[in-house]
Motif scaffolding. Structure first.
Motif, PDB file in Angstrom:
ATOM      1  N   UNK A  92     -10.144  66.444 -40.605  1.00 40.23           N
ATOM      2  CA  UNK A  92     -11.438  67.042 -40.911  1.00 40.23           C
ATOM      3  C   UNK A  92     -12.536  65.997 -40.867  1.00 40.23           C
ATOM      4  N   UNK A  93     -12.263  64.912 -40.157  1.00 40.91           N
ATOM      5  CA  UNK A  93     -13.199  63.791 -40.148  1.00 40.91           C
ATOM      6  C   UNK A  93     -14.206  63.818 -39.032  1.00 40.91           C
ATOM      7  N   UNK A  94     -14.204  64.851 -38.198  1.00 38.51           N
ATOM      8  CA  UNK A  94     -15.250  64.986 -37.190  1.00 38.51           C
ATOM      9  C   UNK A  94     -14.987  64.292 -35.884  1.00 38.51           C
ATOM     10  N   UNK A  95     -13.754  64.374 -35.368  1.00 39.35           N
ATOM     11  CA  UNK A  95     -13.494  63.757 -34.074  1.00 39.35           C
ATOM     12  C   UNK A  95     -14.285  64.465 -32.971  1.00 39.35           C
ATOM     13  N   UNK A  96     -14.361  65.785 -33.044  1.00 36.37           N
ATOM     14  CA  UNK A  96     -15.091  66.543 -32.030  1.00 36.37           C
ATOM     15  C   UNK A  96     -16.552  66.715 -32.438  1.00 36.37           C
ATOM     16  N   UNK A  97     -17.414  66.660 -31.454  1.00 33.69           N
ATOM     17  CA  UNK A  97     -18.841  66.946 -31.678  1.00 33.69           C
ATOM     18  C   UNK A  97     -19.093  68.435 -31.434  1.00 33.69           C
ATOM     19  N   UNK A  98     -20.130  68.960 -32.069  1.00 40.36           N
ATOM     20  CA  UNK A  98     -20.482  70.366 -31.852  1.00 40.36           C
ATOM     21  C   UNK A  98     -20.870  70.571 -30.392  1.00 40.36           C
ATOM     22  N   UNK A  99     -20.297  71.563 -29.731  1.00 41.48           N
ATOM     23  CA  UNK A  99     -20.567  71.760 -28.304  1.00 41.48           C
ATOM     24  C   UNK A  99     -21.898  72.451 -28.018  1.00 41.48           C
ATOM     25  N   UNK A 100     -22.519  73.008 -29.058  1.00 40.53           N
ATOM     26  CA  UNK A 100     -23.769  73.745 -28.853  1.00 40.53           C
ATOM     27  C   UNK A 100     -24.622  73.610 -30.108  1.00 40.53           C
ATOM     28  N   UNK A 150     -27.643  74.656 -22.832  1.00 34.36           N
ATOM     29  CA  UNK A 150     -26.578  73.735 -22.404  1.00 34.36           C
ATOM     30  C   UNK A 150     -25.377  73.759 -23.338  1.00 34.36           C
ATOM     31  N   UNK A 151     -24.205  73.586 -22.753  1.00 30.90           N
ATOM     32  CA  UNK A 151     -22.953  73.432 -23.487  1.00 30.90           C
ATOM     33  C   UNK A 151     -22.429  72.029 -23.184  1.00 30.90           C
ATOM     34  N   UNK A 152     -22.096  71.276 -24.235  1.00 27.01           N
ATOM     35  CA  UNK A 152     -21.721  69.870 -24.055  1.00 27.01           C
ATOM     36  C   UNK A 152     -20.265  69.640 -24.429  1.00 27.01           C
ATOM     37  N   UNK A 153     -19.641  68.664 -23.747  1.00 31.65           N
ATOM     38  CA  UNK A 153     -18.259  68.296 -24.043  1.00 31.65           C
ATOM     39  C   UNK A 153     -18.174  67.779 -25.470  1.00 31.65           C
ATOM     40  N   UNK A 165     -23.004  67.629 -20.134  1.00 33.48           N
ATOM     41  CA  UNK A 165     -23.157  69.074 -19.998  1.00 33.48           C
ATOM     42  C   UNK A 165     -22.005  69.628 -19.160  1.00 33.48           C
ATOM     43  N   UNK A 166     -21.270  70.551 -19.760  1.00 39.34           N
ATOM     44  CA  UNK A 166     -20.147  71.198 -19.079  1.00 39.34           C
ATOM     45  C   UNK A 166     -20.648  72.405 -18.285  1.00 39.34           C
ATOM     46  N   UNK A 167     -21.563  73.156 -18.897  1.00 35.88           N
ATOM     47  CA  UNK A 167     -22.089  74.361 -18.272  1.00 35.88           C
ATOM     48  C   UNK A 167     -23.174  74.934 -19.163  1.00 35.88           C
ATOM     49  N   UNK A 168     -23.423  76.252 -19.001  1.00 40.03           N
ATOM     50  CA  UNK A 168     -24.543  76.862 -19.717  1.00 40.03           C
ATOM     51  C   UNK A 168     -24.108  78.184 -20.361  1.00 40.03           C
ATOM     52  N   UNK A 169     -24.668  78.450 -21.540  1.00 38.23           N
ATOM     53  CA  UNK A 169     -24.312  79.639 -22.318  1.00 38.23           C
ATOM     54  C   UNK A 169     -24.570  80.901 -21.486  1.00 38.23           C
ATOM     55  N   UNK A 170     -23.615  81.831 -21.574  1.00 41.25           N
ATOM     56  CA  UNK A 170     -23.764  83.092 -20.859  1.00 41.25           C
ATOM     57  C   UNK A 170     -23.068  84.215 -21.604  1.00 41.25           C
ATOM     58  N   UNK A 171     -22.775  85.284 -20.864  1.00 39.83           N
ATOM     59  CA  UNK A 171     -22.086  86.424 -21.473  1.00 39.83           C
ATOM     60  C   UNK A 171     -21.142  87.056 -20.464  1.00 39.83           C
ATOM     61  N   UNK A 172     -20.437  86.201 -19.696  1.00 32.33           N
ATOM     62  CA  UNK A 172     -19.486  86.683 -18.700  1.00 32.33           C
ATOM     63  C   UNK A 172     -18.164  87.041 -19.373  1.00 32.33           C
TER      64      UNK A 172
END
Length: 437
Positions: free
Chosen positions: A307-315, A349-352, A405-412
């Motif tokens: 729970x130490x925050x290895x991953x960053x928020x992607x959005x 934007x969506x980020x790694x 940036x991995x890609x962009x928010x959508x609704x597909x």
């Protein structure tokens, strides 16, 4: 009245329904339910979600519509009763007026006849200068004739007096009847206005009841059509869901295999590094084998903790839904929402979430445009993240760095609106992303 009879079944149904509170409050409840459904249907196709939400909204409005119909029909029945009473009162007033009119006509004729007789007497008196009867008595030739003629004069005079008295009485009665008739006519006019107003209210109430019944019938028809639409779309949506589940299982196997291969590779590297270190120590120490001061801590990146925050928020979007089990209102069973949703405008934007390697990118069926990043072994576990429902993909292969940036928010895919569905997998199993964020 046919309308009222046709609404009887609806009234019975409405009477079994608890009486409605403020319609505005009822609407707010329905709206809140619709919003809740939208959250529960995030992983459902837009067409099925829209059909189901419309169906539930219609169901929510039906009780109030039934109550409105019952109220309208009740008011229409009351208005019809009031109209019937007013009509009867008008008919009674009109009959009284007609009777008084007939009495007035008869009395008028009597007064006219009496006036004619009085006029005739007056003419005779005038012609005879008031002495005709007396002269007739005085011209008698004997006492008996005189007495007879005098009696006749008395009789004639009595008849004239009675005629005058009757004329006065009839004239007074005529005046009274005229006054009475005027009062009855005023009463009839008032009753007529009341009857017309009651009829207008009854017609308006029947129109309201007809509209209420039409509204209820329309809602019922909408409900039936929407239920059919939900059933039709459910078949296709279940097929998409099965495809998504198959994709999940395939991904789990791929990631589990990659994690195992990474562990074996890391173990092999550690073994080779240990062998080389031992050989170096032997060469430096004249063939003696030195004991290593401690074992390896394992390969791969080390996380600060689960729970130490290895991953960053992607959005940067708002968290609209968390990981966990949900009862799906359409499928009617508990279903894992296997990720975390970020509500953000389409095109954001969506980020790694961390450094890694893109191992999958493209159409993920129900997941829409999807990217899967393998982050390798982290704290002894194989860690991967997925990015779903993207409007478009920016990077499809190769290594990627945290924040790229991995890609962009959508609704597909099976999505009801613009959002990122973000997943974390640990050795191929879905886990709550919050463990790593």
């Amino acid at each position: 009245m046919a309308l009222l009879c046709a609404g009887a079944l609806a009234i019975t149904t409405a009477q079994a329904t608890p009486s409605a509170a403020d319609p505005n409050k009822e609407k707010l409840k329905v709206d809140a339910r619709v919003e809740q459904l939208k959250e529960l249907l995030d992983d459902t196709s837009q067409d099925l979600s829209a059909a189901y939400v419309a169906l539930e909204a219609t169901k929510g409005r039906l009780p109030a519509a039934r109550i409105a119909l019952a109220d309208a029909v009740s008011k229409a029945l009351a208005a019809d009763r009031a109209n019937s009473v007013a009509a009867q009162e008008f008919e009674a007033a009109k009959a009284s007026e007609d009777k008084a009119q007939a009495q007035l006509s008869a009395t008028t004729m009597q007064v006219s006849a009496s006036r004619t007789r009085v006029a005739q007497f007056a003419a005779q008196v005038y012609q005879e200068q008031g002495f005709g009867q007396l002269d007739m008595a005085l011209s008698s030739t004997d006492p008996q004739q005189f007495a007879d003629r005098l009696a006749l004069v008395d009789t004639v005079m009595g008849v004239q007096g009675e005629t005058m008295e009757r004329l006065a009485t009839e004239q007074a009665s005529l005046t009274a009847l005229e006054d009475h008739l005027s009062a009855l006519r005023a009463d009839s006019a008032e009753k007529k206005e009341q009857a017309e107003a009651a009829l207008a209210r009854a017609e308006s109430a029947r129109d309201d009841a007809a509209r209420a019944k039409a509204d209820l019938d329309q809602l019922a028809a909408n409900q039936a059509a929407q239920a059919r639409a939900v059933a039709d779309k459910l078949v296709a949506n279940k097929a998409r869901l099965a495809t998504m589940q198959a994709e999940q299982e395939r991904l789990k196997k791929v990631l589990a295999q990659r994690a195992e291969e990474a562990r074996r590779a890391a173990a092999a590297r550690r073994a080779e590094e240990a062998r080389k270190a031992a050989a170096s120590r032997r060469a430096a120490g004249g063939g003696k084998t030195a004991t290593s001061p401690g074992g390896s801590s394992g390969g791969g990146d080390e996380a600060p903790g689960r729970s130490g925050g290895y991953l960053s928020a992607p959005s940067s979007g708002r968290i609209s839904s968390e990981f966990g089990q949900r009862f799906h209102p359409i499928y009617q069973y508990w279903k894992l929402h296997a990720g975390r949703d970020y509500a953000a405008p389409c095109g954001s934007p969506i980020r790694a979430a961390a450094d890694g390697t893109i191992i999958m990118a493209g159409d993920g069926g129900g997941y829409g445009n999807r990217v899967v990043i393998d982050h390798g072994i982290v704290s002894g576990d194989g860690l991967a993240t997925t990015y779903n429902h993207m409007q478009s993909i920016r990077k499809r292969s190769g290594s990627i760095s945290r924040g790229d940036v991995v890609g962009y928010v959508g609704t597909t895919g099976t999505s009801t609106g613009c959002h990122l569905h973000f997943e974390a997998l640990q050795d191929g199993d879905f886990v709550d992303p919050r463990r790593w964020l």
